[in-house]
Structures are given as C-alpha cells and as structure tokens.
Design a protein around this motif. Sequence first.
Motif, PDB file in Angstrom:
ATOM      1  N   ASP A 111      69.265 -51.053 -27.855  1.00 35.42           N
ATOM      2  CA  ASP A 111      68.828 -52.044 -28.848  1.00 35.42           C
ATOM      3  C   ASP A 111      69.654 -51.999 -30.136  1.00 35.42           C
ATOM      4  O   ASP A 111      69.300 -52.626 -31.126  1.00 35.42           O
ATOM      5  N   ALA A 112      70.781 -51.299 -30.119  1.00 34.10           N
ATOM      6  CA  ALA A 112      71.612 -51.183 -31.320  1.00 34.10           C
ATOM      7  C   ALA A 112      72.151 -52.553 -31.735  1.00 34.10           C
ATOM      8  O   ALA A 112      72.765 -53.254 -30.937  1.00 34.10           O
ATOM      9  N   LYS A 113      71.923 -52.897 -32.983  1.00 35.88           N
ATOM     10  CA  LYS A 113      72.404 -54.173 -33.499  1.00 35.88           C
ATOM     11  C   LYS A 113      73.857 -54.096 -33.934  1.00 35.88           C
ATOM     12  O   LYS A 113      74.489 -55.124 -34.156  1.00 35.88           O
ATOM     13  N   ASP A 114      74.387 -52.879 -34.060  1.00 35.85           N
ATOM     14  CA  ASP A 114      75.762 -52.719 -34.542  1.00 35.85           C
ATOM     15  C   ASP A 114      76.747 -52.335 -33.443  1.00 35.85           C
ATOM     16  O   ASP A 114      77.860 -51.920 -33.732  1.00 35.85           O
ATOM     17  N   ALA A 115      76.380 -52.516 -32.184  1.00 36.27           N
ATOM     18  CA  ALA A 115      77.293 -52.208 -31.073  1.00 36.27           C
ATOM     19  C   ALA A 115      78.237 -53.382 -30.847  1.00 36.27           C
ATOM     20  O   ALA A 115      77.828 -54.545 -30.839  1.00 36.27           O
ATOM     21  N   LYS A 116      79.515 -53.073 -30.657  1.00 37.96           N
ATOM     22  CA  LYS A 116      80.549 -54.077 -30.381  1.00 37.96           C
ATOM     23  C   LYS A 116      81.211 -53.724 -29.056  1.00 37.96           C
ATOM     24  O   LYS A 116      81.407 -52.554 -28.742  1.00 37.96           O
ATOM     25  N   ILE A 117      81.566 -54.751 -28.269  1.00 43.52           N
ATOM     26  CA  ILE A 117      82.233 -54.533 -26.985  1.00 43.52           C
ATOM     27  C   ILE A 117      83.366 -55.534 -26.808  1.00 43.52           C
ATOM     28  O   ILE A 117      83.387 -56.595 -27.433  1.00 43.52           O
ATOM     29  N   CYS A 118      84.296 -55.172 -25.917  1.00 44.79           N
ATOM     30  CA  CYS A 118      85.340 -56.111 -25.499  1.00 44.79           C
ATOM     31  C   CYS A 118      84.957 -56.611 -24.102  1.00 44.79           C
ATOM     32  O   CYS A 118      83.915 -56.234 -23.565  1.00 44.79           O
ATOM     33  N   SER A 119      85.803 -57.408 -23.491  1.00 43.54           N
ATOM     34  CA  SER A 119      85.481 -57.961 -22.170  1.00 43.54           C
ATOM     35  C   SER A 119      85.492 -56.903 -21.062  1.00 43.54           C
ATOM     36  O   SER A 119      84.990 -57.150 -19.969  1.00 43.54           O
ATOM     37  N   PHE A 120      86.048 -55.708 -21.355  1.00 41.70           N
ATOM     38  CA  PHE A 120      86.015 -54.607 -20.391  1.00 41.70           C
ATOM     39  C   PHE A 120      84.902 -53.614 -20.699  1.00 41.70           C
ATOM     40  O   PHE A 120      84.842 -52.542 -20.109  1.00 41.70           O
ATOM     41  N   GLU A 121      84.055 -53.956 -21.669  1.00 39.18           N
ATOM     42  CA  GLU A 121      82.904 -53.162 -22.081  1.00 39.18           C
ATOM     43  C   GLU A 121      83.255 -51.887 -22.836  1.00 39.18           C
ATOM     44  O   GLU A 121      82.425 -50.989 -22.949  1.00 39.18           O
ATOM     45  N   CYS A 122      84.481 -51.775 -23.338  1.00 38.71           N
ATOM     46  CA  CYS A 122      84.778 -50.683 -24.258  1.00 38.71           C
ATOM     47  C   CYS A 122      83.809 -50.878 -25.414  1.00 38.71           C
ATOM     48  O   CYS A 122      83.556 -51.999 -25.841  1.00 38.71           O
ATOM     49  N   THR A 123      83.239 -49.794 -25.904  1.00 38.89           N
ATOM     50  CA  THR A 123      82.127 -49.890 -26.846  1.00 38.89           C
ATOM     51  C   THR A 123      82.412 -49.137 -28.131  1.00 38.89           C
ATOM     52  O   THR A 123      82.856 -47.984 -28.097  1.00 38.89           O
ATOM     53  N   PHE A 124      82.119 -49.785 -29.257  1.00 37.22           N
ATOM     54  CA  PHE A 124      82.363 -49.225 -30.574  1.00 37.22           C
ATOM     55  C   PHE A 124      81.226 -49.602 -31.510  1.00 37.22           C
ATOM     56  O   PHE A 124      80.572 -50.625 -31.316  1.00 37.22           O
TER      57      PHE A 124
END
Length: 81
Positions: A18-31
């Motif tokens: 439920d993190a509102k600050d999670a970012k991903i790319c189209s390969f699901e790399c997560t930051f």
Amino acid sequence: MLELRPGCECCDKDLPPDAKDAKICSFECTFCAACAESKLAGICPNCGGELVSRPRRPADKLANNPPSATRVHNPAGCEAK
C-alpha cells in the motif's frame, strides 16, 4: 500481475503493497519516490525506462495474490545522475 516488490533497489526502504511512494518501470524495477526523484531523475538505472507510481493492490486481494518477498538491493546502480 505485478510482483509488488518489497523494497527500494537503491536505499532498501520498505515499500509495502500500500506504499504511496513506490515507483516502478515497465520491468517492475522498484524504487522509493525519494530515490527515483533525487538520484535517478525519474529514469530506471537498469533499463532506462520511465519510473511511474506503482498501483496499490486492494487489501482484500492480498491474501490470494500476495506481494513478492524477494528483495532486490543494488545501491551501486543508483549513483546520483
């Protein structure tokens, strides 16, 4: 279905489903948003793709569709750009 990886690849900050600050790319790399903005300028260091907000899975769907437990931590790939 998205993996919903549990942490930021740069700083290893916890990113629950439920993190509102999670970012991903189209390969699901997560930051986390802080690393995505301050270190990566919105671009994935792994593939060069755009980092966007990760969708949040509804809590009632997590039991049958759990997030990933596999952490990816690669701070060397996250040097400030």
